[in-house]
Every structure is written in C-alpha cells, then in structure tokens.
Design a protein around this motif. Structure first.
Motif, PDB file in Angstrom:
ATOM      1  N   ARG A  98       0.374   2.269   9.618  1.00  0.00           N
ATOM      2  CA  ARG A  98      -1.076   2.109   9.535  1.00  0.00           C
ATOM      3  C   ARG A  98      -1.503   0.848  10.274  1.00  0.00           C
ATOM      4  NH1 ARG A  98      -1.889   3.451   3.122  1.00  0.00           N
ATOM      5  NH2 ARG A  98      -1.139   5.593   3.230  1.00  0.00           N
ATOM      6  N   ASP A  99      -2.766   0.780  10.602  1.00  0.00           N
ATOM      7  CA  ASP A  99      -3.352  -0.387  11.280  1.00  0.00           C
ATOM      8  C   ASP A  99      -2.588  -0.741  12.550  1.00  0.00           C
ATOM      9  OD1 ASP A  99      -5.208  -0.565   9.237  1.00  0.00           O
ATOM     10  OD2 ASP A  99      -4.045  -2.042   8.118  1.00  0.00           O
ATOM     11  N   ASN A 100      -2.384   0.255  13.394  1.00  0.00           N
ATOM     12  CA  ASN A 100      -1.682   0.073  14.676  1.00  0.00           C
ATOM     13  C   ASN A 100      -0.285  -0.516  14.504  1.00  0.00           C
ATOM     14  OD1 ASN A 100      -3.851   1.080  16.158  1.00  0.00           O
ATOM     15  ND2 ASN A 100      -4.833  -0.925  16.230  1.00  0.00           N
ATOM     16  N   GLY A 101       0.393  -0.136  13.449  1.00  0.00           N
ATOM     17  CA  GLY A 101       1.760  -0.588  13.221  1.00  0.00           C
ATOM     18  C   GLY A 101       1.878  -1.902  12.484  1.00  0.00           C
ATOM     19  N   ASN A 102       0.768  -2.491  12.076  1.00  0.00           N
ATOM     20  CA  ASN A 102       0.826  -3.753  11.340  1.00  0.00           C
ATOM     21  C   ASN A 102       1.231  -3.555   9.887  1.00  0.00           C
ATOM     22  OD1 ASN A 102       0.090  -5.326  13.528  1.00  0.00           O
ATOM     23  ND2 ASN A 102      -2.075  -5.022  13.136  1.00  0.00           N
ATOM     24  N   ARG A 103       1.033  -2.354   9.362  1.00  0.00           N
ATOM     25  CA  ARG A 103       1.427  -2.044   7.987  1.00  0.00           C
ATOM     26  C   ARG A 103       2.241  -0.763   7.980  1.00  0.00           C
ATOM     27  NH1 ARG A 103      -3.745  -1.499   4.664  1.00  0.00           N
ATOM     28  NH2 ARG A 103      -2.365   0.017   3.769  1.00  0.00           N
ATOM     29  N   CYS A 104       3.270  -0.746   7.168  1.00  0.00           N
ATOM     30  CA  CYS A 104       4.090   0.453   6.983  1.00  0.00           C
ATOM     31  C   CYS A 104       4.121   0.776   5.499  1.00  0.00           C
ATOM     32  CB  CYS A 104       5.516   0.221   7.460  1.00  0.00           C
ATOM     33  SG  CYS A 104       5.636  -0.152   9.192  1.00  0.00           S
ATOM     34  N   VAL A 105       4.040   2.058   5.192  1.00  0.00           N
ATOM     35  CA  VAL A 105       4.155   2.512   3.813  1.00  0.00           C
ATOM     36  C   VAL A 105       5.351   3.448   3.752  1.00  0.00           C
ATOM     37  CG1 VAL A 105       3.035   3.709   1.912  1.00  0.00           C
ATOM     38  CG2 VAL A 105       1.672   2.330   3.472  1.00  0.00           C
ATOM     39  N   TYR A 106       6.320   3.089   2.924  1.00  0.00           N
ATOM     40  CA  TYR A 106       7.532   3.886   2.749  1.00  0.00           C
ATOM     41  C   TYR A 106       7.445   4.597   1.405  1.00  0.00           C
ATOM     42  CZ  TYR A 106       9.243   0.820   6.423  1.00  0.00           C
ATOM     43  OH  TYR A 106       9.390   0.124   7.591  1.00  0.00           O
ATOM     44  N   TYR A 107       7.533   5.916   1.421  1.00  0.00           N
ATOM     45  CA  TYR A 107       7.508   6.714   0.197  1.00  0.00           C
ATOM     46  C   TYR A 107       8.945   7.018  -0.205  1.00  0.00           C
ATOM     47  CZ  TYR A 107       2.593   7.300   1.243  1.00  0.00           C
ATOM     48  OH  TYR A 107       1.268   7.059   1.500  1.00  0.00           O
ATOM     49  N   LEU A 108       9.265   6.776  -1.465  1.00  0.00           N
ATOM     50  CA  LEU A 108      10.625   6.964  -1.953  1.00  0.00           C
ATOM     51  C   LEU A 108      10.737   8.261  -2.746  1.00  0.00           C
ATOM     52  CD1 LEU A 108      11.318   3.298  -3.038  1.00  0.00           C
ATOM     53  CD2 LEU A 108      11.775   4.372  -0.856  1.00  0.00           C
ATOM     54  N   ASN A 109      11.968   8.660  -3.038  1.00  0.00           N
ATOM     55  CA  ASN A 109      12.223   9.964  -3.646  1.00  0.00           C
ATOM     56  C   ASN A 109      11.726  10.092  -5.083  1.00  0.00           C
ATOM     57  OD1 ASN A 109      14.206   8.136  -4.418  1.00  0.00           O
ATOM     58  ND2 ASN A 109      15.746   9.708  -4.693  1.00  0.00           N
ATOM     59  N   ASP A 110      11.418   9.012  -5.769  1.00  0.00           N
ATOM     60  CA  ASP A 110      10.895   9.112  -7.133  1.00  0.00           C
ATOM     61  C   ASP A 110       9.381   8.902  -7.171  1.00  0.00           C
ATOM     62  OD1 ASP A 110      10.820   6.427  -6.588  1.00  0.00           O
ATOM     63  OD2 ASP A 110      11.400   5.834  -8.610  1.00  0.00           O
ATOM     64  N   ARG A 111       8.717   9.122  -6.049  1.00  0.00           N
ATOM     65  CA  ARG A 111       7.268   9.004  -5.873  1.00  0.00           C
ATOM     66  C   ARG A 111       6.771   7.566  -5.926  1.00  0.00           C
ATOM     67  NH1 ARG A 111       5.133  13.207 -10.028  1.00  0.00           N
ATOM     68  NH2 ARG A 111       3.618  11.559 -10.174  1.00  0.00           N
ATOM     69  N   SER A 112       7.666   6.604  -5.880  1.00  0.00           N
ATOM     70  CA  SER A 112       7.253   5.216  -5.768  1.00  0.00           C
ATOM     71  C   SER A 112       7.083   4.896  -4.282  1.00  0.00           C
ATOM     72  CB  SER A 112       8.288   4.297  -6.413  1.00  0.00           C
ATOM     73  OG  SER A 112       9.535   4.454  -5.796  1.00  0.00           O
ATOM     74  N   LEU A 113       6.537   3.720  -3.985  1.00  0.00           N
ATOM     75  CA  LEU A 113       6.343   3.368  -2.588  1.00  0.00           C
ATOM     76  C   LEU A 113       6.509   1.880  -2.370  1.00  0.00           C
ATOM     77  CD1 LEU A 113       3.221   2.087  -1.914  1.00  0.00           C
ATOM     78  CD2 LEU A 113       2.646   4.367  -2.626  1.00  0.00           C
ATOM     79  N   VAL A 114       6.775   1.550  -1.121  1.00  0.00           N
ATOM     80  CA  VAL A 114       6.920   0.165  -0.693  1.00  0.00           C
ATOM     81  C   VAL A 114       5.974  -0.037   0.475  1.00  0.00           C
ATOM     82  CG1 VAL A 114       8.488  -1.575   0.227  1.00  0.00           C
ATOM     83  CG2 VAL A 114       9.345   0.130  -1.376  1.00  0.00           C
ATOM     84  N   GLN A 115       5.132  -1.058   0.379  1.00  0.00           N
ATOM     85  CA  GLN A 115       4.231  -1.394   1.473  1.00  0.00           C
ATOM     86  C   GLN A 115       4.767  -2.620   2.186  1.00  0.00           C
ATOM     87  OE1 GLN A 115       0.312  -2.051  -0.026  1.00  0.00           O
ATOM     88  NE2 GLN A 115      -0.152   0.119  -0.150  1.00  0.00           N
ATOM     89  N   GLU A 116       4.814  -2.531   3.506  1.00  0.00           N
ATOM     90  CA  GLU A 116       5.272  -3.657   4.313  1.00  0.00           C
ATOM     91  C   GLU A 116       4.133  -4.090   5.220  1.00  0.00           C
ATOM     92  OE1 GLU A 116       8.876  -4.812   7.337  1.00  0.00           O
ATOM     93  OE2 GLU A 116       8.247  -2.730   7.215  1.00  0.00           O
ATOM     94  N   SER A 117       3.818  -5.368   5.183  1.00  0.00           N
ATOM     95  CA  SER A 117       2.801  -5.926   6.063  1.00  0.00           C
ATOM     96  C   SER A 117       3.486  -6.853   7.052  1.00  0.00           C
ATOM     97  CB  SER A 117       1.759  -6.699   5.258  1.00  0.00           C
ATOM     98  OG  SER A 117       0.829  -7.290   6.128  1.00  0.00           O
ATOM     99  N   ARG A 118       3.329  -6.577   8.320  1.00  0.00           N
ATOM    100  CA  ARG A 118       4.006  -7.381   9.338  1.00  0.00           C
ATOM    101  C   ARG A 118       3.213  -8.630   9.712  1.00  0.00           C
ATOM    102  NH1 ARG A 118       6.507  -2.469  12.892  1.00  0.00           N
ATOM    103  NH2 ARG A 118       7.707  -1.632  11.164  1.00  0.00           N
ATOM    104  N   LEU A 119       2.027  -8.799   9.156  1.00  0.00           N
ATOM    105  CA  LEU A 119       1.212  -9.976   9.439  1.00  0.00           C
ATOM    106  C   LEU A 119       1.482 -11.113   8.456  1.00  0.00           C
ATOM    107  CD1 LEU A 119      -2.169  -8.164  10.156  1.00  0.00           C
ATOM    108  CD2 LEU A 119      -0.477  -8.963  11.799  1.00  0.00           C
ATOM    109  N   VAL A 120       2.254 -10.828   7.421  1.00  0.00           N
ATOM    110  CA  VAL A 120       2.548 -11.790   6.363  1.00  0.00           C
ATOM    111  C   VAL A 120       3.977 -12.301   6.566  1.00  0.00           C
ATOM    112  CG1 VAL A 120       2.691 -12.033   3.851  1.00  0.00           C
ATOM    113  CG2 VAL A 120       1.015 -10.502   4.847  1.00  0.00           C
ATOM    114  N   PRO A 121       4.277 -13.550   6.206  1.00  0.00           N
ATOM    115  CA  PRO A 121       5.656 -14.043   6.335  1.00  0.00           C
ATOM    116  C   PRO A 121       6.658 -13.162   5.587  1.00  0.00           C
ATOM    117  CG  PRO A 121       4.170 -15.843   5.826  1.00  0.00           C
ATOM    118  CD  PRO A 121       3.366 -14.584   5.746  1.00  0.00           C
ATOM    119  N   VAL A 122       7.876 -13.137   6.061  1.00  0.00           N
ATOM    120  CA  VAL A 122       8.910 -12.204   5.594  1.00  0.00           C
ATOM    121  C   VAL A 122       9.115 -12.191   4.073  1.00  0.00           C
ATOM    122  CG1 VAL A 122      11.362 -11.625   5.765  1.00  0.00           C
ATOM    123  CG2 VAL A 122      10.073 -12.228   7.809  1.00  0.00           C
TER     124      VAL A 122
END
Length: 69
Positions: free
Chosen positions: A11-35
C-alpha cells in the motif's frame, strides 16, 4: 502455533506492507518508520498483540516470506 504468510498487500506505493497470516491475524510494516518500530501485530479481531513470544513467531513468519519472495 506455526504461522505462515498467506497474502501480502503493498500500500501507499510500497511504503506500507500488510502481511496476512494463516490464523487471520496480520502484520503491518511501515517502511517510513525506523526498523525497531516498523512492525505492528494484530490478531483476528484487529486488536494489537503485546505478547513478545507471539510477536516473535509472527515476525519470523514475515521474515521467511520476505526471504522467499
């Protein structure tokens, strides 16, 4: 529990990624924020996960997915 990424959305031209996991949970990654603060973990009810053990397992699933793709 063994977590696996089943879907990834960029999302947002690759600045954010949303990973959906097998138990319907998710992980959001923001590449604009420190690691250390770039990942946010949510369960199936969209509530944040604060347990370090679960977060570590979810993070490993995301890192494995990123390595494979």
């Amino acid at each position: 529990m063994l977590y696996r990424v089943i879907k990834c959305e960029y999302r947002d031209n690759g600045n954010r990624c949303v990973y959906y996991l097998n138990d319907r949970s998710l992980v959001q990654e923001s590449r604009l924020v420190p690691v250390p603060f770039s990942l946010r973990f949510y369960d199936a009810r969209q509530c944040m996960i604060y347990s370090d053990a679960i977060r570590q397992q979810m993070k490993q699933a995301v890192m494995l997915y990123k390595k494979q793709h």
